[in-house]
Design an enzyme around this catalytic site. Sequence first.
Site, PDB file in Angstrom:
ATOM      1  N   ASP A 136      -9.083   2.494 -21.798  1.00  0.00           N
ATOM      2  CA  ASP A 136     -10.225   1.568 -21.795  1.00  0.00           C
ATOM      3  C   ASP A 136     -11.551   2.328 -21.811  1.00  0.00           C
ATOM      4  O   ASP A 136     -12.486   1.964 -22.538  1.00  0.00           O
ATOM      5  CB  ASP A 136     -10.183   0.669 -20.550  1.00  0.00           C
ATOM      6  CG  ASP A 136      -9.120  -0.413 -20.673  1.00  0.00           C
ATOM      7  OD1 ASP A 136      -8.525  -0.544 -21.766  1.00  0.00           O
ATOM      8  OD2 ASP A 136      -8.874  -1.106 -19.674  1.00  0.00           O
ATOM      9  N   THR A 175       5.895  -3.167 -13.504  1.00  0.00           N
ATOM     10  CA  THR A 175       6.928  -2.181 -13.139  1.00  0.00           C
ATOM     11  C   THR A 175       6.414  -0.745 -13.236  1.00  0.00           C
ATOM     12  O   THR A 175       7.039   0.167 -12.706  1.00  0.00           O
ATOM     13  CB  THR A 175       8.135  -2.311 -14.077  1.00  0.00           C
ATOM     14  OG1 THR A 175       7.702  -1.946 -15.412  1.00  0.00           O
ATOM     15  CG2 THR A 175       8.683  -3.724 -14.123  1.00  0.00           C
ATOM     16  N   ASP A 208      -9.031   3.666 -16.048  1.00  0.00           N
ATOM     17  CA  ASP A 208      -8.113   3.501 -17.179  1.00  0.00           C
ATOM     18  C   ASP A 208      -8.618   4.338 -18.353  1.00  0.00           C
ATOM     19  O   ASP A 208      -9.662   4.032 -18.944  1.00  0.00           O
ATOM     20  CB  ASP A 208      -8.033   2.020 -17.565  1.00  0.00           C
ATOM     21  CG  ASP A 208      -6.965   1.788 -18.624  1.00  0.00           C
ATOM     22  OD1 ASP A 208      -7.042   2.427 -19.700  1.00  0.00           O
ATOM     23  OD2 ASP A 208      -6.055   0.982 -18.392  1.00  0.00           O
ATOM     24  N   ARG A 215       2.276   1.305 -20.516  1.00  0.00           N
ATOM     25  CA  ARG A 215       2.876   1.028 -19.200  1.00  0.00           C
ATOM     26  C   ARG A 215       2.903  -0.463 -18.946  1.00  0.00           C
ATOM     27  O   ARG A 215       1.912  -1.159 -19.176  1.00  0.00           O
ATOM     28  CB  ARG A 215       2.019   1.641 -18.088  1.00  0.00           C
ATOM     29  CG  ARG A 215       2.197   3.068 -17.898  1.00  0.00           C
ATOM     30  CD  ARG A 215       1.772   3.544 -16.540  1.00  0.00           C
ATOM     31  NE  ARG A 215       0.551   3.020 -15.971  1.00  0.00           N
ATOM     32  CZ  ARG A 215       0.077   3.374 -14.789  1.00  0.00           C
ATOM     33  NH1 ARG A 215       0.744   4.243 -14.054  1.00  0.00           N
ATOM     34  NH2 ARG A 215      -1.036   2.891 -14.321  1.00  0.00           N
TER      35      ARG A 215
HETATM   36  C1  PRP Z   1      -2.018   5.523 -19.739  1.00  0.00           C
HETATM   37  C2  PRP Z   1      -2.162   7.004 -20.032  1.00  0.00           C
HETATM   38  C3  PRP Z   1      -0.740   7.503 -20.029  1.00  0.00           C
HETATM   39  C4  PRP Z   1      -0.099   6.597 -19.011  1.00  0.00           C
HETATM   40  C5  PRP Z   1       0.136   7.373 -17.761  1.00  0.00           C
HETATM   41  O1  PRP Z   1      -1.630   4.822 -20.867  1.00  0.00           O
HETATM   42  O2  PRP Z   1      -2.822   7.265 -21.238  1.00  0.00           O
HETATM   43  O3  PRP Z   1      -0.095   7.393 -21.281  1.00  0.00           O
HETATM   44  O4  PRP Z   1      -0.997   5.516 -18.745  1.00  0.00           O
HETATM   45  O5  PRP Z   1       0.816   6.626 -16.825  1.00  0.00           O
HETATM   46  P1  PRP Z   1       2.264   7.008 -16.323  1.00  0.00           P
HETATM   47  O6  PRP Z   1       2.262   8.487 -16.050  1.00  0.00           O
HETATM   48  O7  PRP Z   1       2.404   6.202 -15.073  1.00  0.00           O
HETATM   49  O8  PRP Z   1       3.260   6.619 -17.352  1.00  0.00           O
HETATM   50  P2  PRP Z   1      -1.476   3.221 -20.881  1.00  0.00           P
HETATM   51  O9  PRP Z   1      -0.061   2.835 -20.629  1.00  0.00           O
HETATM   52  O10 PRP Z   1      -2.508   2.615 -20.000  1.00  0.00           O
HETATM   53  O11 PRP Z   1      -1.751   2.886 -22.399  1.00  0.00           O
HETATM   54  P3  PRP Z   1      -3.112   3.036 -23.241  1.00  0.00           P
HETATM   55  O12 PRP Z   1      -3.401   4.525 -23.356  1.00  0.00           O
HETATM   56  O13 PRP Z   1      -2.759   2.404 -24.531  1.00  0.00           O
HETATM   57  O14 PRP Z   1      -4.212   2.299 -22.514  1.00  0.00           O
HETATM   58  N1  URA Z   2      -3.258   5.436 -16.667  1.00  0.00           N
HETATM   59  C1  URA Z   2      -4.604   5.527 -16.634  1.00  0.00           C
HETATM   60  O1  URA Z   2      -5.277   5.352 -17.653  1.00  0.00           O
HETATM   61  N2  URA Z   2      -5.199   5.800 -15.446  1.00  0.00           N
HETATM   62  C2  URA Z   2      -4.504   6.023 -14.327  1.00  0.00           C
HETATM   63  O2  URA Z   2      -5.101   6.309 -13.269  1.00  0.00           O
HETATM   64  C3  URA Z   2      -3.104   5.920 -14.382  1.00  0.00           C
HETATM   65  C4  URA Z   2      -2.510   5.630 -15.564  1.00  0.00           C
END
Ligand code: PRP
Ligand code: URA
Length: 207
Positions: free
Chosen positions: A202, A107, A199, A103
């Site tokens: 993380d 945005t 997160d 993400r």
């Molecule tokens: C997180 C999570 C989803 C996404 C959800 O990933 O694992 O894939 O956010 O958010 P959305 O429904 O608003 O799209 P992130 O983009 O943080 O990547 P990561 O898993 O690599 O940390």
């Molecule tokens: N992605 C995450 O990891 N946590 C949230 O709460 C939303 C998006």
Amino acid sequence: MDGIILVQHPLLAAALTRIRDQSTDTTGFRRAVTEASRLMAYEATRHLECRSIAIRTPVSAARGVVLRRPVVLVPVLRAGISMLSAFLEAVPDATVGFVGQKRDETTLEPHSYLFNVPAGLEKAEVLVLDPMLATGGSVAATVSGLKERGAKRIRCVHLLAAPEGVRRFQEVHPDVPLFAAALDRRLNRSGYIVPGLGDAGDRCFGT
Ligand code: PRP
Ligand code: URA
């Protein structure tokens, strides 16, 4: 809320509590996600169709079943990886595709950086794994990519979902069922699920 299947089980609720708790460390977080995913795997595979086969037990002839279609698991990187081992325990013959979505923090739109999925999606049961459905953008983009590559039977499995994201997803993919362990209250201004778990990537990978 219609169109999302909320899985209810005391062990799942207890695991989810540890997942949410900010005092749970990385090791405990991973363990609890695996426990929760194991229970989600049983519910999300309940619909799989079987085919009857003849076998022999040591005592007599008998009938049994095998799955009618191959299963493809698609964890959305990074956080979806945390659900994979539990799903592979439940469906050991599954093949695995990998989709990377990140993400944009401003945005909140997903940026797709990897789409590596097996051939033959049109014949498969596809299970998309991602603990978080927040705005719904990442999973909606993943499902669009899977459909473009021929997938017809797709289900998405999450631990937490936000109502805003569920609505957005269902506008784009009304034919794709969503499973979650909990539907939380809302998104905050930064696009995080409230109360949520923070997160997911993380917390799972200690970054
Ligand atoms: C997180 C999570 C989803 C996404 C959800 O990933 O694992 O894939 O956010 O958010 P959305 O429904 O608003 O799209 P992130 O983009 O943080 O990547 P990561 O898993 O690599 O940390
Ligand atoms: N992605 C995450 O990891 N946590 C949230 O709460 C939303 C998006």
